[in-house]
Design a protein around this motif. Structure first.
Motif, PDB file in Angstrom:
ATOM      1  N   LEU A 298       0.810  -1.207   0.000  1.00  0.00           N
ATOM      2  CA  LEU A 298       0.000   0.000   0.000  1.00  0.00           C
ATOM      3  C   LEU A 298       0.850   1.266   0.000  1.00  0.00           C
ATOM      4  O   LEU A 298       0.399   2.329  -0.406  1.00  0.00           O
ATOM      5  N   GLY A 299       2.105   1.141   0.456  1.00  0.00           N
ATOM      6  CA  GLY A 299       2.962   2.319   0.513  1.00  0.00           C
ATOM      7  C   GLY A 299       3.668   2.635  -0.778  1.00  0.00           C
ATOM      8  O   GLY A 299       4.317   3.669  -0.894  1.00  0.00           O
ATOM      9  N   GLN A 300       3.568   1.778  -1.772  1.00  0.00           N
ATOM     10  CA  GLN A 300       4.251   2.019  -3.033  1.00  0.00           C
ATOM     11  C   GLN A 300       3.506   3.044  -3.886  1.00  0.00           C
ATOM     12  O   GLN A 300       2.313   3.260  -3.754  1.00  0.00           O
ATOM     13  N   GLN A 301       4.260   3.674  -4.779  1.00  0.00           N
ATOM     14  CA  GLN A 301       3.641   4.588  -5.723  1.00  0.00           C
ATOM     15  C   GLN A 301       2.797   3.788  -6.717  1.00  0.00           C
ATOM     16  O   GLN A 301       3.117   2.640  -7.041  1.00  0.00           O
ATOM     17  N   PRO A 302       1.689   4.358  -7.258  1.00  0.00           N
ATOM     18  CA  PRO A 302       0.802   3.611  -8.147  1.00  0.00           C
ATOM     19  C   PRO A 302       1.507   2.999  -9.354  1.00  0.00           C
ATOM     20  O   PRO A 302       1.127   1.957  -9.831  1.00  0.00           O
ATOM     21  N   SER A 303       2.568   3.653  -9.870  1.00  0.00           N
ATOM     22  CA  SER A 303       3.205   3.156 -11.084  1.00  0.00           C
ATOM     23  C   SER A 303       4.431   2.291 -10.795  1.00  0.00           C
ATOM     24  O   SER A 303       5.110   1.876 -11.714  1.00  0.00           O
ATOM     25  N   SER A 304       4.708   2.048  -9.519  1.00  0.00           N
ATOM     26  CA  SER A 304       5.940   1.372  -9.158  1.00  0.00           C
ATOM     27  C   SER A 304       5.753  -0.137  -9.189  1.00  0.00           C
ATOM     28  O   SER A 304       4.895  -0.694  -8.505  1.00  0.00           O
ATOM     29  N   VAL A 305       6.578  -0.834  -9.987  1.00  0.00           N
ATOM     30  CA  VAL A 305       6.633  -2.286  -9.985  1.00  0.00           C
ATOM     31  C   VAL A 305       8.076  -2.681  -9.703  1.00  0.00           C
ATOM     32  O   VAL A 305       8.988  -2.290 -10.438  1.00  0.00           O
ATOM     33  N   THR A 306       8.274  -3.439  -8.653  1.00  0.00           N
ATOM     34  CA  THR A 306       9.597  -3.936  -8.301  1.00  0.00           C
ATOM     35  C   THR A 306       9.791  -5.308  -8.922  1.00  0.00           C
ATOM     36  O   THR A 306       8.919  -6.174  -8.798  1.00  0.00           O
ATOM     37  N   HIS A 307      10.920  -5.498  -9.587  1.00  0.00           N
ATOM     38  CA  HIS A 307      11.240  -6.783 -10.207  1.00  0.00           C
ATOM     39  C   HIS A 307      12.349  -7.452  -9.405  1.00  0.00           C
ATOM     40  O   HIS A 307      13.412  -6.864  -9.181  1.00  0.00           O
ATOM     41  N   HIS A 308      12.094  -8.693  -8.995  1.00  0.00           N
ATOM     42  CA  HIS A 308      13.063  -9.406  -8.170  1.00  0.00           C
ATOM     43  C   HIS A 308      13.315 -10.791  -8.755  1.00  0.00           C
ATOM     44  O   HIS A 308      12.365 -11.469  -9.161  1.00  0.00           O
ATOM     45  N   PRO A 309      14.558 -11.255  -8.840  1.00  0.00           N
ATOM     46  CA  PRO A 309      15.771 -10.544  -8.456  1.00  0.00           C
ATOM     47  C   PRO A 309      16.179  -9.469  -9.459  1.00  0.00           C
ATOM     48  O   PRO A 309      16.928  -8.566  -9.114  1.00  0.00           O
ATOM     49  N   VAL A 310      15.694  -9.595 -10.713  1.00  0.00           N
ATOM     50  CA  VAL A 310      15.979  -8.626 -11.766  1.00  0.00           C
ATOM     51  C   VAL A 310      14.801  -8.614 -12.731  1.00  0.00           C
ATOM     52  O   VAL A 310      13.890  -9.442 -12.642  1.00  0.00           O
ATOM     53  N   LEU A 311      14.834  -7.702 -13.689  1.00  0.00           N
ATOM     54  CA  LEU A 311      13.850  -7.687 -14.769  1.00  0.00           C
ATOM     55  C   LEU A 311      14.287  -8.671 -15.850  1.00  0.00           C
ATOM     56  O   LEU A 311      15.327  -8.483 -16.486  1.00  0.00           O
ATOM     57  N   PRO A 312      13.519  -9.748 -16.089  1.00  0.00           N
ATOM     58  CA  PRO A 312      13.871 -10.683 -17.163  1.00  0.00           C
ATOM     59  C   PRO A 312      13.241 -10.226 -18.475  1.00  0.00           C
ATOM     60  O   PRO A 312      12.370  -9.344 -18.481  1.00  0.00           O
ATOM     61  N   PRO A 313      13.597 -10.833 -19.594  1.00  0.00           N
ATOM     62  CA  PRO A 313      12.901 -10.503 -20.846  1.00  0.00           C
ATOM     63  C   PRO A 313      11.436 -10.919 -20.809  1.00  0.00           C
ATOM     64  O   PRO A 313      10.561 -10.178 -21.259  1.00  0.00           O
ATOM     65  N   SER A 314      11.152 -12.103 -20.273  1.00  0.00           N
ATOM     66  CA  SER A 314       9.790 -12.625 -20.223  1.00  0.00           C
ATOM     67  C   SER A 314       9.672 -13.545 -19.015  1.00  0.00           C
ATOM     68  O   SER A 314      10.635 -14.240 -18.664  1.00  0.00           O
ATOM     69  N   TYR A 315       8.491 -13.528 -18.393  1.00  0.00           N
ATOM     70  CA  TYR A 315       8.256 -14.343 -17.209  1.00  0.00           C
ATOM     71  C   TYR A 315       7.595 -15.665 -17.610  1.00  0.00           C
ATOM     72  O   TYR A 315       6.523 -15.648 -18.230  1.00  0.00           O
ATOM     73  N   PRO A 316       8.183 -16.813 -17.251  1.00  0.00           N
ATOM     74  CA  PRO A 316       7.505 -18.094 -17.509  1.00  0.00           C
ATOM     75  C   PRO A 316       6.307 -18.260 -16.581  1.00  0.00           C
ATOM     76  O   PRO A 316       6.421 -18.092 -15.362  1.00  0.00           O
ATOM     77  N   LEU A 317       5.156 -18.588 -17.157  1.00  0.00           N
ATOM     78  CA  LEU A 317       3.940 -18.792 -16.362  1.00  0.00           C
ATOM     79  C   LEU A 317       3.619 -20.275 -16.239  1.00  0.00           C
ATOM     80  O   LEU A 317       3.522 -20.817 -15.142  1.00  0.00           O
ATOM     81  N   ALA A 318       3.395 -20.930 -17.365  1.00  0.00           N
ATOM     82  CA  ALA A 318       3.112 -22.367 -17.380  1.00  0.00           C
ATOM     83  C   ALA A 318       4.019 -22.980 -18.434  1.00  0.00           C
ATOM     84  O   ALA A 318       3.720 -22.922 -19.628  1.00  0.00           O
ATOM     85  N   VAL A 319       5.150 -23.545 -18.005  1.00  0.00           N
ATOM     86  CA  VAL A 319       6.169 -24.043 -18.926  1.00  0.00           C
ATOM     87  C   VAL A 319       6.514 -25.463 -18.508  1.00  0.00           C
ATOM     88  O   VAL A 319       7.240 -25.693 -17.548  1.00  0.00           O
ATOM     89  N   ARG A 320       5.978 -26.444 -19.264  1.00  0.00           N
ATOM     90  CA  ARG A 320       6.122 -27.847 -18.871  1.00  0.00           C
ATOM     91  C   ARG A 320       6.613 -28.752 -20.002  1.00  0.00           C
ATOM     92  O   ARG A 320       7.231 -29.770 -19.744  1.00  0.00           O
ATOM     93  N   ASN A 321       6.299 -28.426 -21.249  1.00  0.00           N
ATOM     94  CA  ASN A 321       6.730 -29.231 -22.390  1.00  0.00           C
ATOM     95  C   ASN A 321       6.577 -28.365 -23.640  1.00  0.00           C
ATOM     96  O   ASN A 321       6.153 -27.208 -23.534  1.00  0.00           O
ATOM     97  N   PRO A 322       6.934 -28.845 -24.823  1.00  0.00           N
ATOM     98  CA  PRO A 322       6.900 -27.972 -25.996  1.00  0.00           C
ATOM     99  C   PRO A 322       5.529 -27.396 -26.332  1.00  0.00           C
ATOM    100  O   PRO A 322       5.439 -26.402 -27.059  1.00  0.00           O
TER     101      PRO A 322
END
Length: 717
Positions: free
Chosen positions: A19-43
């Motif tokens: 709640l204390g963050q600024q509305p536009s603030s997104v923290t990326h941890h540990p770093v900002l990747p190119p793309s986030y894997p969501l459901a990655v199990r096979n081809p």
């Protein structure tokens, strides 16, 4: 109960932080990747969220690994007001407000987004288990989405998720089925009249996309399919899904958990997946996924998958932590970031399969797809760069991936004197090349087969498996004896760079391959020839410039050329001592001097680098140069200039006028397993917790460990 109450002190602090963050603030941890894997199990189950969409996550859709848009939305309703958490287009009537994104995180097995929806904090936790030694868990073609509502103070809450027919690969020809079994609600989306093993733009058409869940002790579950605006409006207005299922172009299937009035923290689980009963065509015989030996129906597999969540979650937490600790100790925190992003992708190109008729688990084989190029199956020079991750996590995968090829070769259907390039032109058809027309890479694949087999023996001590193929291995070793110095014009693994005669790096591979076969077979003749070849290439200077400052691209008479001699890495890993330490010291000094903005290109002709090969090469260097290579790959991974699943080929230097730090062609390739090269130097099965959980045994933790998993997980994240 799939989720449990969480520690109040830690969650109160987390909520205040959100709640204390600024509305536009997104923290990326540990770093900002190119793309986030969501459901990655096979081809065919490989969904990603491009990182440049995370700021607008409530209105952003994920993508299939190849770039196709996928419909997948998540909404939470708090005291009658709906908030979009992911994937809901902006609504003109404003019935659904966008939640505020606060934080994004990835680990080896999880992607986590923290949001604020009105008065409550909500976490989306996407878990794709990586459990290579547990064949049952690893083979299940499903992934978890856990929605956690934190520290609700008496609010009335419902949680919604939907997917659409784009997951099938042919939205316009899709059909919808619904099944309710023992409390499970299962939607299956499939393509009408799809041919067996039919693909479209790398998406499978002959299986079924799955959305499933079941109520817990504290929720009720409702389901509906239809036009997305109608289904979502029903949820917004009622907090549940009512009405008759309908299906047409653009429809969604949706499930809703009604949590009622929540006074603490609660979690609910959804499952997404893509199942194929006939998964692989192996030499004309259908192979199915390993899990079907125990759970042959969709409902039984999903029931087990949901039951298995606490154990899979605990295992994932142990793996995540151990990988961070081990990789940071091996090469620093930036190296730990690289391996965390590489892990799911490296296993996301593989299917574990058994014969569909017998379901015989002793006949299990592994099949890997050459993603982002021509889609070959069990390409030897895809297995080769990826093998360090298998060496670290479970060396049996080297055997599992080679065995389908070796069985084909042993059947006598490949007649050429050198090793085959792949087991089939396009996945999932592992049918060989009886026409003898596989892509020719004679030295490359002969050396690869011998080195991979030797790495398996070195890691496991199992000589029985290799012994049955000694005749084939010896044939390829003899080919290297005859052709490993005077090398005809041919391709190496880096076929985009074109063919060369007398390529030094291929000569290095031939020498190391001979020494590997000598070690594996105990035949000193091949070891002596490997040493003799190395002596010619290095000590006698055939493969170096006159002053021996570096290996040349090709020989003789090309002193100003160079190529990254990554084939020195297995010599170091396996302790073969084919080349003296001076060869590695020479390379370490030279390559520190030819770095571009994002590292060292493949050779002096190119401006592009290969991340897998560069990590291999880094494993042969002294520490200072090794750390430069890690820094360069980390800089590419985190530069924010691209949004593809981790690319292993990218522009490293601007010398030829291209934009450095941008990817080229390759998305989501399992070859990022090569990034584990530095950790592999710590020894096989470097991650003991993951290799301790064997095959079909899901019980990898004690009952006491499982009791408070959700709370521990949230605190660790």
């Amino acid at each position: 109960m799939l989720g449990s109450g969480l520690g109040l002190s830690s969650l109160s602090a987390s909520l205040l932080y959100f709640l204390g963050q600024q509305p536009s603030s997104v923290t990326h941890h540990p770093v900002l990747p190119p793309s986030y894997p969501l459901a990655v199990r096979n081809p065919y189950l490989s969904a990603w969220m491009p990182s440049d969409r995370v700021q607008q996550l409530p209105t952003s859709e994920p993508q299939f690994w190849a770039g196709q848009e996928l419909g997948w939305s998540v909404i939470v309703r708090v005291d009658g007001q709906a908030y979009s958490l992911m994937g809901v287009p902006e609504s003109d009537d404003k019935l659904i407000r966008p939640a505020k994104v606060r934080r994004a995180e990835f680990t080896a097995t999880h992607t986590v987004f923290d949001l604020v929806a009105g008065p409550v904090a909500v976490t989306l936790d996407f878990l794709s288990p990586v459990s290579p030694s547990n064949y049952l868990r690893q083979s299940l073609p499903f992934s978890y989405l856990t929605v956690h509502v934190s520290e609700s103070r008496g609010h009335n809450i419902q949680v919604y998720s939907d997917i659409d027919a784009r997951w099938t690969g042919r939205e316009s020809r899709s059909l919808c089925d619904f099944e309710a079994v023992d409390g499970l609600a299962i939607y299956s989306l499939r393509v009408e009249d799809a041919a067996l093993y039919e693909e479209a733009d790398d998406m499978a058409l002959w299986g079924s996309a799955i959305l499933a869940s079941r109520p817990s002790s504290f929720t009720t579950l409702s389901a509906l399919s239809g036009a997305p605006e109608d289904v979502r409006r029903t949820f917004v207005e009622n907090g549940e899904l009512r009405g008759e299922d309908s299906w047409s172009d653009g429809s969604v299937v949706a499930l809703v958990h009604d949590l009622g009035r929540v006074t603490g923290g609660l979690s609910v689980n959804f499952v997404v997946g893509y199942e194929r009963e006939a998964a692989i065509n192996y030499l004309g015989e259908p192979y199915t996924s390993y899990y079907r030996s125990e759970y042959p129906t969709t409902s039984s597999a999903l029931s087990f998958f949901l039951d298995d969540y606490p154990t899979a979650l605990l295992e994932s937490m142990k793996l995540d932590q151990e990988l961070v600790t081990s990789s940071a100790a091996a090469a620093g925190s930036k190296y730990a970031d690289i391996l965390a992003l590489s892990t799911r992708q490296a296993y996301g190109g593989i299917d574990l399969a058994i014969p569909n008729d017998s379901r015989n688990t002793s006949a299990v084989l592994a099949f890997i797809k050459e993603l982002s190029s021509d889609g070959n199956i069990n390409t030897i020079d895809v297995i080769m760069p990826a093998f360090p991750i298998y060496y670290v996590m479970d060396p049996d995968y080297i055997r599992l991936l080679l065995e389908p090829v070796m069985k084909y070769l042993a059947a006598g259907r490949w007649h050429l004197p050198y090793a085959i390039h792949d087991l089939g032109t396009h996945y999932p058809h592992a049918i060989g090349h009886d026409d003898q027309q596989a892509e020719p890479m004679p030295i490359e694949e002969c050396g690869n087969v011998l080195i991979l087999a030797a790495a398996y023996v070195h890691a496991t001590g199992d000589t029985e498996w290799t012994a049955q193929y000694t005749k084939i291995f010896r044939k390829y070793a003899d080919y290297l004896v005859a052709n490993g110095i005077d090398i005809a014009n041919q391709l190496s693994s880096n076929d985009a760079a074109g063919p060369l005669a007398n390529e030094t790096n291929l000569a290095i591979k031939a020498a190391v391959g001979l020494k590997a076969f000598g070690q594996m077979s105990g035949d000193e003749y091949y070891s002596r020839v490997g040493d003799d070849h190395a002596n010619i290439i290095f000590q006698q200077g055939l493969g170096t410039d006159q002053n021996q400052t570096h290996f040349v691209l090709q020989y003789p008479d090309y002193p100003e050329t160079w190529k990254t001699p990554y084939n020195l890495f297995p010599d170091v890993l396996l302790g073969l001592d084919t080349f003296p330490k001076a060869a590695n010291q020479m390379s370490s000094a030279f390559f520190a001097s030819v770095r571009g903005e994002y590292g060292v290109p493949l050779d002096n002709r190119q401006d592009w680098a290969k991340s897998d090969w560069n990590m291999w090469l880094a494993g042969t260097f002294e520490r200072s140069t090794r750390d430069e290579f890690v820094e360069d790959l980390w800089a590419f991974m985190t530069n924010g200039k691209h949004n593809w699943p981790f690319s292993d080929r990218y522009v490293a230097t601007s010398e030829q006028g291209n934009d450095p730090g941008t990817p080229i062609l390759c998305r989501a390739r399992p070859t990022v397993g090569g990034h584990f090269a530095l950790l592999a130097l710590e020894g096989p099965r470097s991650l003991q917790s993951i290799s301790a959980c064997r095959r079909m045994d899901p019980a990898c933790s004690t009952p006491g460990e499982k009791d408070n998993i959700a709370g521990k997980h949230t605190e660790e994240l």
